[in-house]
Design an enzyme around this catalytic site. Sequence first.
Site, PDB file in Angstrom:
ATOM      1  N   LEU A  65     -28.855 -28.637  31.988  1.00 30.07           N
ATOM      2  CA  LEU A  65     -29.609 -29.719  31.280  1.00 30.07           C
ATOM      3  C   LEU A  65     -30.661 -29.122  30.821  1.00 30.07           C
ATOM      4  O   LEU A  65     -31.329 -27.417  30.768  1.00 30.07           O
ATOM      5  CB  LEU A  65     -30.911 -30.814  32.276  1.00 30.07           C
ATOM      6  CG  LEU A  65     -30.266 -31.582  32.936  1.00 30.07           C
ATOM      7  CD1 LEU A  65     -30.942 -32.447  33.645  1.00 30.07           C
ATOM      8  CD2 LEU A  65     -28.284 -32.308  32.244  1.00 30.07           C
ATOM      9  N   GLY A  94     -32.451 -30.514  24.891  1.00 36.76           N
ATOM     10  CA  GLY A  94     -31.642 -31.768  24.538  1.00 36.76           C
ATOM     11  C   GLY A  94     -31.904 -33.111  25.339  1.00 36.76           C
ATOM     12  O   GLY A  94     -31.758 -33.792  24.668  1.00 36.76           O
ATOM     13  N   HIS A  95     -30.926 -32.063  26.608  1.00 37.80           N
ATOM     14  CA  HIS A  95     -30.924 -33.836  27.487  1.00 37.80           C
ATOM     15  C   HIS A  95     -31.999 -34.631  27.718  1.00 37.80           C
ATOM     16  O   HIS A  95     -32.083 -35.775  27.911  1.00 37.80           O
ATOM     17  CB  HIS A  95     -30.264 -33.422  28.096  1.00 37.80           C
ATOM     18  CG  HIS A  95     -28.831 -32.791  28.991  1.00 37.80           C
ATOM     19  ND1 HIS A  95     -29.039 -31.365  29.138  1.00 37.80           N
ATOM     20  CD2 HIS A  95     -27.432 -32.984  28.624  1.00 37.80           C
ATOM     21  CE1 HIS A  95     -27.270 -31.192  28.620  1.00 37.80           C
ATOM     22  NE2 HIS A  95     -26.816 -32.080  28.865  1.00 37.80           N
ATOM     23  N   GLN A 153     -11.942 -34.932  31.190  1.00 30.93           N
ATOM     24  CA  GLN A 153     -12.291 -34.526  29.803  1.00 30.93           C
ATOM     25  C   GLN A 153     -12.273 -33.719  29.189  1.00 30.93           C
ATOM     26  O   GLN A 153     -12.341 -32.086  28.633  1.00 30.93           O
ATOM     27  CB  GLN A 153     -13.287 -35.305  29.563  1.00 30.93           C
ATOM     28  CG  GLN A 153     -14.570 -34.424  30.236  1.00 30.93           C
ATOM     29  CD  GLN A 153     -16.190 -34.677  29.740  1.00 30.93           C
ATOM     30  OE1 GLN A 153     -16.593 -36.054  30.425  1.00 30.93           O
ATOM     31  NE2 GLN A 153     -16.832 -34.394  28.078  1.00 30.93           N
ATOM     32  N   GLY A 170     -26.135 -37.391  22.450  1.00 33.13           N
ATOM     33  CA  GLY A 170     -26.895 -37.154  21.187  1.00 33.13           C
ATOM     34  C   GLY A 170     -25.728 -36.982  20.279  1.00 33.13           C
ATOM     35  O   GLY A 170     -24.807 -37.140  20.155  1.00 33.13           O
ATOM     36  N   ASP A 186     -22.834 -34.627  19.523  1.00 30.03           N
ATOM     37  CA  ASP A 186     -21.531 -35.119  20.146  1.00 30.03           C
ATOM     38  C   ASP A 186     -21.264 -35.792  19.044  1.00 30.03           C
ATOM     39  O   ASP A 186     -21.085 -37.195  19.166  1.00 30.03           O
ATOM     40  CB  ASP A 186     -21.074 -34.922  21.711  1.00 30.03           C
ATOM     41  CG  ASP A 186     -21.514 -33.476  21.725  1.00 30.03           C
ATOM     42  OD1 ASP A 186     -20.728 -31.980  22.492  1.00 30.03           O
ATOM     43  OD2 ASP A 186     -22.231 -33.819  22.923  1.00 30.03           O
ATOM     44  N   VAL A 202     -30.892 -31.723  19.463  1.00 26.98           N
ATOM     45  CA  VAL A 202     -32.959 -31.069  19.133  1.00 26.98           C
ATOM     46  C   VAL A 202     -32.000 -29.169  19.270  1.00 26.98           C
ATOM     47  O   VAL A 202     -31.304 -29.372  19.826  1.00 26.98           O
ATOM     48  CB  VAL A 202     -32.939 -30.953  21.134  1.00 26.98           C
ATOM     49  CG1 VAL A 202     -34.415 -29.612  20.903  1.00 26.98           C
ATOM     50  CG2 VAL A 202     -33.390 -32.390  21.101  1.00 26.98           C
ATOM     51  N   SER A 210     -25.160 -27.036  27.122  1.00 31.99           N
ATOM     52  CA  SER A 210     -25.426 -26.428  28.186  1.00 31.99           C
ATOM     53  C   SER A 210     -23.830 -24.416  28.024  1.00 31.99           C
ATOM     54  O   SER A 210     -24.403 -24.185  28.847  1.00 31.99           O
ATOM     55  CB  SER A 210     -24.089 -27.411  28.889  1.00 31.99           C
ATOM     56  OG  SER A 210     -25.160 -28.522  29.210  1.00 31.99           O
TER      57      SER A 210
HETATM   58  P1  AMP Z   1     -23.470 -33.580  28.055  1.00 32.60           P
HETATM   59  O1  AMP Z   1     -24.150 -32.463  28.870  1.00 32.60           O
HETATM   60  O2  AMP Z   1     -22.684 -31.327  27.129  1.00 32.60           O
HETATM   61  O3  AMP Z   1     -22.095 -33.745  28.251  1.00 32.60           O
HETATM   62  O4  AMP Z   1     -24.472 -34.029  26.920  1.00 32.60           O
HETATM   63  C1  AMP Z   1     -24.702 -35.227  27.465  1.00 32.60           C
HETATM   64  C2  AMP Z   1     -25.702 -35.771  26.873  1.00 32.60           C
HETATM   65  O5  AMP Z   1     -26.415 -34.549  26.439  1.00 32.60           O
HETATM   66  C3  AMP Z   1     -24.871 -36.524  25.283  1.00 32.60           C
HETATM   67  O6  AMP Z   1     -25.121 -37.950  24.677  1.00 32.60           O
HETATM   68  C4  AMP Z   1     -24.940 -34.855  24.783  1.00 32.60           C
HETATM   69  O7  AMP Z   1     -24.424 -35.800  23.230  1.00 32.60           O
HETATM   70  C5  AMP Z   1     -26.084 -35.571  24.570  1.00 32.60           C
HETATM   71  N1  AMP Z   1     -27.373 -34.048  24.202  1.00 32.60           N
HETATM   72  C6  AMP Z   1     -25.959 -32.157  24.002  1.00 32.60           C
HETATM   73  N2  AMP Z   1     -26.946 -31.426  22.818  1.00 32.60           N
HETATM   74  C7  AMP Z   1     -28.202 -32.130  23.000  1.00 32.60           C
HETATM   75  C8  AMP Z   1     -28.814 -31.634  22.000  1.00 32.60           C
HETATM   76  N3  AMP Z   1     -29.000 -29.926  21.534  1.00 32.60           N
HETATM   77  N4  AMP Z   1     -29.848 -32.726  21.323  1.00 32.60           N
HETATM   78  C9  AMP Z   1     -29.785 -33.612  22.050  1.00 32.60           C
HETATM   79  N5  AMP Z   1     -28.399 -34.087  22.453  1.00 32.60           N
HETATM   80  C10 AMP Z   1     -27.450 -33.562  23.073  1.00 32.60           C
END
Ligand code: AMP
Length: 262
Positions: free
Chosen positions: A16, A19-20, A44, A131, A134, A160, A170
């Site tokens: 995390l 952004g998360h 995925q 977010g 994606d 973010v 990540s």
């Molecule tokens: P992930 O852990 O990468 O699968 O992301 C989990 C959630 O966090 C998804 O909805 C992503 O789009 C969102 N997310 C990832 N990076 C960011 C970021 N930099 N800003 C905002 N949301 C993000």
Amino acid sequence: MAERKKTGFVPTMGALHAGHISLINKSTAENDFTVCSIFINPTQFNNAVDLQKYPVTIEKDIDLLEKAGCSLLFLPELTEMYPAGEQVTRYNLESLETILEGKYRPGHFQGVCRIVDKLLAAVTPDNLYLGRKDYQQCLVINKMIEEREHKVAVHICDTVREDDGLAMSSRNLRLTATERSKSVKIIAALRMIKENIQPGNLSELKNEARIFLEKNGFSVDYAEIADAETLELQDERMGNKKMVALVAAYLNDVRLIDNLIL
Ligand code: AMP
């Protein structure tokens, strides 16, 4: 009668970052309970090495979630999400499955839908926080929610960024110092598209963005411009249709994606 409590849900794969946490903050501000899931979803990943190298920082994640006031962390086991012998659901994603991420990561969005469908069924949230980073995934999940008739409101949150503009991810943890300094060229390419877009043919502008990235050491999957609502790829700018620029590119074996509304 007492008002029904509201639950917000933030699905993640862990490692995390801010952004998360911005999604968690939005959820805690708008709900009584916030659930975060951490599950590195194998279905995925279309690349075994990417899955193997996906960062895991669970102690730090728990700490960040506690500090952000998350009510519950759902940390399922693989067999809990994918019991042996279960029938695989196929989702009708139409062209979203064959363009951009769909084209370069075959099977990726079926895997995303499979896990988010299961997580929504388990958590039954009122609100789901995703977010915009994606971008295509947001459209895909909306489509799956419609198809499966999940009763949940979807909230798309802004990307973010690091101070220098790199979208937090990540996978950024895997960049070497040299790659990290090159990585800002992705947002530079997107901004270049935004600043230079004109009515008429867009091929040259897309090509310039690709060449700019290649000159900076990237191997580019795509540098594209699409309709912001449908993601239909655009070769012409006509009228004032809302559009989005999207990039996916590798720095050595780390694949980065980002996008910018035009
Ligand atoms: P992930 O852990 O990468 O699968 O992301 C989990 C959630 O966090 C998804 O909805 C992503 O789009 C969102 N997310 C990832 N990076 C960011 C970021 N930099 N800003 C905002 N949301 C993000």
